[in-house]
Design a protein around this motif. Structure first.
Motif, PDB file in Angstrom:
ATOM      1  N   HIS B 220       0.806  -1.235   0.000  1.00 58.62           N
ATOM      2  CA  HIS B 220       0.000   0.000   0.000  1.00 58.62           C
ATOM      3  C   HIS B 220       0.831   1.273   0.000  1.00 58.62           C
ATOM      4  O   HIS B 220       0.365   2.311  -0.455  1.00 58.62           O
ATOM      5  CB  HIS B 220      -1.038   0.004   1.129  1.00 58.62           C
ATOM      6  CG  HIS B 220      -0.498   0.332   2.494  1.00 58.62           C
ATOM      7  ND1 HIS B 220      -0.146   1.593   2.867  1.00 58.62           N
ATOM      8  CD2 HIS B 220      -0.293  -0.445   3.575  1.00 58.62           C
ATOM      9  CE1 HIS B 220       0.270   1.579   4.124  1.00 58.62           C
ATOM     10  NE2 HIS B 220       0.202   0.344   4.575  1.00 58.62           N
ATOM     11  N   GLY B 221       2.073   1.190   0.493  1.00 56.53           N
ATOM     12  CA  GLY B 221       2.853   2.424   0.607  1.00 56.53           C
ATOM     13  C   GLY B 221       3.936   2.594  -0.436  1.00 56.53           C
ATOM     14  O   GLY B 221       4.513   3.670  -0.556  1.00 56.53           O
ATOM     15  N   TYR B 224       1.868   0.493  -4.808  1.00 65.16           N
ATOM     16  CA  TYR B 224       0.597   1.114  -5.210  1.00 65.16           C
ATOM     17  C   TYR B 224       0.770   2.589  -5.565  1.00 65.16           C
ATOM     18  O   TYR B 224       0.390   3.013  -6.668  1.00 65.16           O
ATOM     19  CB  TYR B 224      -0.483   0.926  -4.136  1.00 65.16           C
ATOM     20  CG  TYR B 224      -1.609   0.004  -4.579  1.00 65.16           C
ATOM     21  CD1 TYR B 224      -2.532   0.428  -5.524  1.00 65.16           C
ATOM     22  CD2 TYR B 224      -1.744  -1.274  -4.062  1.00 65.16           C
ATOM     23  CE1 TYR B 224      -3.556  -0.405  -5.954  1.00 65.16           C
ATOM     24  CE2 TYR B 224      -2.764  -2.118  -4.489  1.00 65.16           C
ATOM     25  CZ  TYR B 224      -3.665  -1.677  -5.440  1.00 65.16           C
ATOM     26  OH  TYR B 224      -4.662  -2.503  -5.870  1.00 65.16           O
ATOM     27  N   PRO B 225       1.379   3.412  -4.671  1.00 66.09           N
ATOM     28  CA  PRO B 225       1.583   4.815  -5.061  1.00 66.09           C
ATOM     29  C   PRO B 225       2.469   4.945  -6.298  1.00 66.09           C
ATOM     30  O   PRO B 225       2.261   5.841  -7.112  1.00 66.09           O
ATOM     31  CB  PRO B 225       2.269   5.430  -3.837  1.00 66.09           C
ATOM     32  CG  PRO B 225       1.986   4.513  -2.720  1.00 66.09           C
ATOM     33  CD  PRO B 225       1.792   3.152  -3.292  1.00 66.09           C
ATOM     34  N   GLN B 231      -2.409   5.415  -2.410  1.00 65.98           N
ATOM     35  CA  GLN B 231      -2.342   4.170  -1.644  1.00 65.98           C
ATOM     36  C   GLN B 231      -3.605   3.329  -1.839  1.00 65.98           C
ATOM     37  O   GLN B 231      -3.546   2.127  -2.061  1.00 65.98           O
ATOM     38  CB  GLN B 231      -2.206   4.465  -0.149  1.00 65.98           C
ATOM     39  CG  GLN B 231      -0.926   5.152   0.234  1.00 65.98           C
ATOM     40  CD  GLN B 231      -0.783   5.198   1.745  1.00 65.98           C
ATOM     41  OE1 GLN B 231      -0.634   4.182   2.402  1.00 65.98           O
ATOM     42  NE2 GLN B 231      -0.854   6.392   2.307  1.00 65.98           N
ATOM     43  N   ILE B 309       6.964   5.060   2.233  1.00 67.77           N
ATOM     44  CA  ILE B 309       6.289   5.437   3.480  1.00 67.77           C
ATOM     45  C   ILE B 309       7.260   6.181   4.376  1.00 67.77           C
ATOM     46  O   ILE B 309       8.419   5.796   4.509  1.00 67.77           O
ATOM     47  CB  ILE B 309       5.772   4.192   4.225  1.00 67.77           C
ATOM     48  CG1 ILE B 309       4.612   3.555   3.461  1.00 67.77           C
ATOM     49  CG2 ILE B 309       5.321   4.552   5.632  1.00 67.77           C
ATOM     50  CD1 ILE B 309       4.064   2.305   4.106  1.00 67.77           C
ATOM     51  N   ALA B 384       4.050   8.499   1.377  1.00 71.67           N
ATOM     52  CA  ALA B 384       2.833   7.933   1.936  1.00 71.67           C
ATOM     53  C   ALA B 384       2.958   7.885   3.450  1.00 71.67           C
ATOM     54  O   ALA B 384       4.023   7.603   3.977  1.00 71.67           O
ATOM     55  CB  ALA B 384       2.620   6.529   1.380  1.00 71.67           C
TER      56      ALA B 384
END
Lengths: 284, 437
Positions: B220-221, B224-225, B231, B309, B384
């Motif tokens: 997600h961090g 994805y970005p 995210q 992140i 993120a």
């Protein structure tokens, strides 16, 4: 203070009872409450949620499969080892010590030992590569190799926990009076007949205890699987732990705990019902 | 037997007495301090960070002790969970009777407290002799108010065994990777991983995809970005489907045992992988054990930039805190470059002030700090923050892990899976009343 002697057994059992009530009874009630209520109302929503998750059925399947493979193999192996050791020979004590060493090792440590032995650059692969039996390392770990992970868990568990069965069976063997065997020998019974007709029946109480202990522990198997396979091979205790610590789903985790408790009670009852131990002395 | 029973009874009583008197004693000191503020002050410091026992010991035996020696102010360090902190602060602010002087929490938590108006604006206060890294400064200012002082940071990076640089794909140099240039992309990583597998006969890339591993943070961090720009917002977009297809291809060159690894330090040291992604704290031991063997590098970039992140822990003073000035002195002490270096050395969190980066002694920590700094300094960064979803945080990360298992490991159709899970992810943010990151 004079205590009436008939009360003494109750007093003696009181601490153990209080302990069980507090550390087993209270959490059990709490788990039942967490699992079957929602907002203070009775509800089966959590049960449905748990049963709808494929991980639950995989975990149940793998837990039973592991127990099904590991426990009989362990009892068979331990029986052979105990019979082999239960005679006078040089180095007998040393052999017994060596066989019981794994008893002192925790399951997580055992998992780590086996992990480093079976990893692609581990001892087993290096050995096989060096003697030219294989040209590519054998992979034991990873989702793609779940069958090998299963095998690795079985190996590690056999190595770690066969010794407890071995100790119980050896103790049982040593309690069998030589008179029976000598009498059988006089009447011309060979080794196999003696084993089948005398040793095994007399060992039944020991085998039964070993089976109960091992099967119940197999329902709670956790550390070794967690180290060697992670969640590639889901098991009941591991899934309960994951739900609780990672997802904070206390209700679902309670269902897992209750399923483990239920299975243990059921299996224990089945053993006691179907494996009536025979004590020769009592049956007159 | 009766003597034993009596003995046990006495023991229980003594124990209870100790607990009760301890509680009462604790309360007495707080009431005393509020009465005699001029004489002796105890700053109550609630922290969601540095809670594990060994980190707690470091705070109490080194930081708090040194601060007390310097200023004469006593500190009551209270480790607390995210939810307990939120509940207690809310209760105290609403009751108008605040006992907390200082809060240490992650950006997400402080952002939430600030939105409720529970934190003091620190804009007017000055700290001498330190320059905060601008990214942190930017995040600490919310709606024109400075709601916290950046204290510590952490991130997730890539570790490369120097031997792997011998197998770089054409067009990519060691410099590109170390500095995080435009050429250091996810496609380049795929090529590199492929080269490594072909050259060594074994997959050399590793991720912490075990049950306690932090692979979900990578999903997600980071990736994805990098592929979708967000995210969660584009969880089920066509770009996301492309991303999952890429990851599935990459996974052929990832060590299959990754699904059993919770941290990458050990696999790196055992030589099972040459390139790994993980949290800085979880690879610290590999670099400390073999500082000559490894380098820490920025993560690759994707079509939408270089997603990574940033974990930021900040220090904030609640409104109506009983001892705001003493709490500020503690903030001053905790953000001094020397203190920040001490924190890095002991617990592995990175400084938030520039002066501290220069003060890090050479050696393993320098390798880590340089990699982290290089990653933060990349011009195409898509920063993120870990969303603060409270108890729903587990469900958020589980959605990403489920997508990974179903698409990459079980080979399900990426489009169908993200279409199914996307609405669930977005609903979590709607339920918590937060913007979808």
């Amino acid at each position: 203070m004079k205590v009436k002697s008939s009360y003494i057994p109750y007093f003696l059992i009181l601490p153990a009872f209080a302990y069980l009530l507090f550390f087993v009874g209270y959490p059990l009630v709490q788990a039942l409450y967490t699992a079957f209520t929602q907002n203070g109302q009775f509800s089966l929503a959590t049960v449905r949620k748990t049963f709808a998750d494929p991980y639950f059925w995989d975990a149940l399947k793998y837990t039973i499969a592991l127990a099904g493979v590991i426990v009989p193999t362990q009892v068979g192996l331990a029986l052979i080892l105990a019979l082999a050791v239960n005679r006078a020979f040089k180095g007998k004590d040393f052999t017994i010590y060596a066989l019981t060493i794994p008893l002192t090792i925790s399951d997580v440590a055992a998992g780590l030992i086996w992990y480093s032995m079976l990893s692609p650059s581990g001892f087993l692969n290096k050995l096989l590569l060096n003697i030219g039996l294989i040209h590519q390392p054998i992979y034991f770990f990873g989702y793609q190799y779940r069958h090998m992970e299963f095998l690795a868990i079985v190996l590690a568990e056999l190595w770690r926990a066969t010794s407890i069965v071995f100790v119980i069976i050896l103790a049982g063997l040593q309690m069998i009076s030589h008179e029976y065997l000598e009498a059988a020998e006089v009447f011309g019974a060979d080794y196999w007949t003696r084993l089948r007709k005398i040793v095994i029946p007399l060992l039944k109480p020991s085998i039964q205890s070993a089976l109960i202990i091992r099967t119940l522990f197999a329902m709670q198997i956790f550390g070794i699987v967690w180290i060697l396979a992670g969640r590639d091979i889901p098991i009941l205790a591991g899934e309960g732990f994951y739900r609780l610590t990672e997802l904070k789903e206390y209700d679902v985790a309670s269902i897992y705990a209750l399923v483990i408790a239920g299975l243990s009670i059921l299996l224990g009852a089945l053993y006691i019902k179907f494996m009536k131990a025979e004590y020769l002395e009592v049956r007159r | 037997m009766s003597r034993k029973v009596r003995l046990a009874g006495v023991l229980v009583l003594v124990l209870l007495g100790a607990i009760v008197s301890g509680c009462i004693g604790g309360q007495q000191t707080t009431t005393q301090t509020t009465q005699t503020t001029t004489e002796k002050v105890t700053v109550t410091w609630l922290s969601t960070q540095l809670n594990p026992p060994e980190e707690r010991a470091f705070v109490q035996e080194q930081l708090v002790k040194e601060f007390k020696d310097q200023t004469g102010i006593d500190v009551n360090f209270v480790p607390i969970s995210y939810t307990d902190l939120a509940t207690r602060l809310e209760a105290e602010e609403k009751a108008g009777k605040v006992t907390i002087d200082l809060i240490a929490d992650l950006h997400g938590g402080l952002d939430f407290f600030a939105s409720k108006g529970w934190l003091e604006d620190l804009s007017g206060r000055k700290l001498e002799g330190r320059t905060f890294i601008s990214t942190f400064e930017k995040y600490a200012t919310i709606n024109g108010k400075k709601v916290y002082i950046p204290w510590m940071s952490a991130t997730y990076v890539m570790v490369v065994n120097k031997k792997a640089f011998d197998y770089l794909p054409a067009g990519l140099t060691k410099e590109d990777v170390m500095k995080g240039t435009e050429k250091w992309t996810y496609d380049a990583l795929l090529e590199w991983a492929k080269n490594l597998k072909e050259a060594t006969g074994q997959p050399q890339l590793g991720f912490p995809a075990g049950p306690k591993g932090l692979l979900h943070r990578f999903l997600h961090g980071y990736i994805y970005p990098s592929f979708t720009g967000y995210q969660a917002k584009n969880f089920d977009s066509p770009e996301a489907v492309e991303m999952w297809k890429y990851l599935r291809e990459l996974w052929q060159y990832v060590n299959p045992a990754s699904t059993t690894w919770d941290a990458m330090g050990e696999p790196l040291l055992r030589g099972e992988v040459m390139i790994a992604w993980d949290h800085t704290a979880r690879i610290k031991n590999a670099i400390e054990t073999n500082p000559d063997q490894f380098v820490v590098v920025p993560v690759p970039r994707g079509p939408k930039g270089r997603g990574f992140i940033l974990v930021v822990a900040g220090l904030a003073i609640p409104k109506n805190a009983p001892h705001p000035d003493e709490a500020w002195k503690l903030i001053d002490y905790l953000t001094k470059p020397e203190t920040q270096v001490k924190i890095l050395e002991n617990v592995g969190f990175f400084p938030t002030v520039q002066e501290a980066t220069g003060a890090i002694p050479s050696g393993p920590l320098k390798i880590l700090a340089e990699g982290v700094a290089a990653q933060s300094a990349t011009p195409d960064a898509v920063v993120a923050m870990i969303p603060n979803l409270g108890e729903k945080g587990g469900q958020f990360t589980n959605a990403y892990r489920t997508a990974f298992e179903r698409i990459v490991l079980k080979g399900e159709d990426p489009e169908a899976v993200v279409k199914e899970l996307g609405p669930q992810v977005k609903q979590l943010f709607q339920e918590m009343g937060q913007e979808i990151p």
